[in-house]
Design a protein around this motif. Structure first.
Motif, PDB file in Angstrom:
ATOM      1  N   PHE A   3     -32.899 -24.783  34.544  1.00  0.00           N
ATOM      2  CA  PHE A   3     -32.756 -25.675  35.804  1.00  0.00           C
ATOM      3  C   PHE A   3     -33.370 -27.074  35.659  1.00  0.00           C
ATOM      4  CE2 PHE A   3     -31.019 -22.231  38.214  1.00  0.00           C
ATOM      5  CZ  PHE A   3     -31.583 -21.177  37.569  1.00  0.00           C
ATOM      6  N   VAL A   4     -32.689 -27.739  36.252  1.00  0.00           N
ATOM      7  CA  VAL A   4     -33.195 -29.431  36.300  1.00  0.00           C
ATOM      8  C   VAL A   4     -32.852 -29.704  37.953  1.00  0.00           C
ATOM      9  CG1 VAL A   4     -33.054 -31.653  35.355  1.00  0.00           C
ATOM     10  CG2 VAL A   4     -32.619 -29.648  34.044  1.00  0.00           C
ATOM     11  N   ALA A 118     -27.315 -26.144  36.930  1.00  0.00           N
ATOM     12  CA  ALA A 118     -27.813 -24.719  36.178  1.00  0.00           C
ATOM     13  C   ALA A 118     -26.709 -24.227  35.146  1.00  0.00           C
ATOM     14  CB  ALA A 118     -28.086 -23.724  37.265  1.00  0.00           C
ATOM     15  N   TYR A 119     -27.444 -23.451  34.277  1.00  0.00           N
ATOM     16  CA  TYR A 119     -26.555 -22.899  33.218  1.00  0.00           C
ATOM     17  C   TYR A 119     -26.944 -21.430  32.780  1.00  0.00           C
ATOM     18  CZ  TYR A 119     -29.177 -23.646  29.252  1.00  0.00           C
ATOM     19  OH  TYR A 119     -30.473 -23.751  28.071  1.00  0.00           O
ATOM     20  N   GLY A 120     -26.141 -20.946  32.276  1.00  0.00           N
ATOM     21  CA  GLY A 120     -26.403 -19.307  31.857  1.00  0.00           C
ATOM     22  C   GLY A 120     -25.351 -18.456  32.123  1.00  0.00           C
ATOM     23  N   ASP A 121     -25.813 -17.113  31.860  1.00  0.00           N
ATOM     24  CA  ASP A 121     -24.840 -16.070  32.227  1.00  0.00           C
ATOM     25  C   ASP A 121     -25.330 -15.620  33.547  1.00  0.00           C
ATOM     26  OD1 ASP A 121     -23.182 -13.811  32.114  1.00  0.00           O
ATOM     27  OD2 ASP A 121     -24.344 -12.540  30.889  1.00  0.00           O
ATOM     28  N   LEU A 122     -24.707 -16.290  34.524  1.00  0.00           N
ATOM     29  CA  LEU A 122     -25.337 -16.151  35.898  1.00  0.00           C
ATOM     30  C   LEU A 122     -24.026 -15.671  36.795  1.00  0.00           C
ATOM     31  CD1 LEU A 122     -27.344 -19.516  36.083  1.00  0.00           C
ATOM     32  CD2 LEU A 122     -28.061 -16.995  35.820  1.00  0.00           C
ATOM     33  N   ALA A 129     -30.254 -17.667  43.652  1.00  0.00           N
ATOM     34  CA  ALA A 129     -31.780 -17.416  43.871  1.00  0.00           C
ATOM     35  C   ALA A 129     -32.584 -18.280  43.132  1.00  0.00           C
ATOM     36  CB  ALA A 129     -31.716 -15.682  43.522  1.00  0.00           C
ATOM     37  N   GLY A 130     -32.010 -18.509  41.718  1.00  0.00           N
ATOM     38  CA  GLY A 130     -32.985 -19.399  41.032  1.00  0.00           C
ATOM     39  C   GLY A 130     -33.124 -20.599  41.687  1.00  0.00           C
ATOM     40  N   TRP A 131     -32.363 -21.410  42.266  1.00  0.00           N
ATOM     41  CA  TRP A 131     -32.456 -22.425  42.780  1.00  0.00           C
ATOM     42  C   TRP A 131     -33.471 -22.384  43.951  1.00  0.00           C
ATOM     43  CZ3 TRP A 131     -26.684 -24.203  42.949  1.00  0.00           C
ATOM     44  CH2 TRP A 131     -26.173 -24.725  42.040  1.00  0.00           C
ATOM     45  N   ILE A 132     -33.360 -21.209  44.697  1.00  0.00           N
ATOM     46  CA  ILE A 132     -34.373 -21.130  45.815  1.00  0.00           C
ATOM     47  C   ILE A 132     -35.899 -21.057  45.359  1.00  0.00           C
ATOM     48  CG2 ILE A 132     -34.921 -19.591  47.814  1.00  0.00           C
ATOM     49  CD1 ILE A 132     -31.838 -19.624  48.232  1.00  0.00           C
ATOM     50  N   PHE A 162     -23.253 -24.907  36.232  1.00  0.00           N
ATOM     51  CA  PHE A 162     -22.970 -25.296  37.560  1.00  0.00           C
ATOM     52  C   PHE A 162     -23.607 -26.833  38.121  1.00  0.00           C
ATOM     53  CE2 PHE A 162     -23.626 -20.625  36.896  1.00  0.00           C
ATOM     54  CZ  PHE A 162     -23.054 -20.341  37.708  1.00  0.00           C
ATOM     55  N   THR A 163     -22.825 -27.281  38.864  1.00  0.00           N
ATOM     56  CA  THR A 163     -23.168 -28.581  39.604  1.00  0.00           C
ATOM     57  C   THR A 163     -23.101 -28.464  41.028  1.00  0.00           C
ATOM     58  OG1 THR A 163     -22.679 -29.699  37.379  1.00  0.00           O
ATOM     59  CG2 THR A 163     -22.943 -31.004  39.313  1.00  0.00           C
TER      60      THR A 163
END
Length: 170
Positions: A3-4, A118-122, A129-132, A162-163
């Protein structure tokens, strides 16, 4: 999973919210139409989950903006195709693209903007949830914004990029 985040920018002038989303011509190596539908569904799920989170926090819901969607999808596509790095490089250019696509009557303008990637197998739930859980992403999600969009693309290995861009129109 990586994540960035990017801090909001200063006020910028702007114009129209109802631009038609970009569509792509499928080549032989591109995703099938049902895969494209699946990505559109995930985009909607991410957007809806962000608004659900904002509602639970007592924040105003975000309105979808097709003018914001185009640069979201463009960045996700470029990252998936490895023609752009996984980064916020070019964020100001994307916001300039949004600004050019908007057709607001003065004195309305683009007051703030931010971006989560974000990126990944999400799944939609996992990315939100990762962003939060990330201080910077959460700040963007909870920010004083009025409009947003989410663009997602899949790379050749099935990894999703994801963007989400947030803007505030005054």
């Amino acid at each position: 999973m990586a994540f960035v985040w990017c801090m909001p920018t200063s006020a910028q002038t702007a114009s129209s919210l109802n631009q038609v989303p970009a569509t792509s011509n499928l080549a032989a190596t591109d995703k099938l139409p049902n895969e494209e539908d699946a990505l559109l569904q995930i985009e909607k799920q991410v957007f809806d989950l962000i608004n659900l989170y904002r509602t639970k926090k007592g924040l105003a819901i975000l309105q979808w903006s097709d003018a914001v969607y185009d640069p979201c999808l463009q960045l996700s596509t470029e990252m998936a195709q490895k023609t752009a790095p996984f980064s916020h490089e070019g964020f100001e250019k994307r916001i300039a693209q949004v600004t050019a696509a908007l057709e607001l009557a003065k004195p309305r303008y683009l007051a703030a903007s931010a971006e989560n990637i974000a990126y990944g197998d999400l799944t939609a739930e996992k990315v939100v949830a990762g962003w939060i859980k990330s201080k910077g992403h959460k700040k963007n999600i909870e920010g004083d914004y009025t409009h947003s969009a989410v663009g997602i693309e899949k790379d050749a290995n099935g990894i999703l990029f994801f963007t989400q861009i947030f803007i505030k129109i005054k």
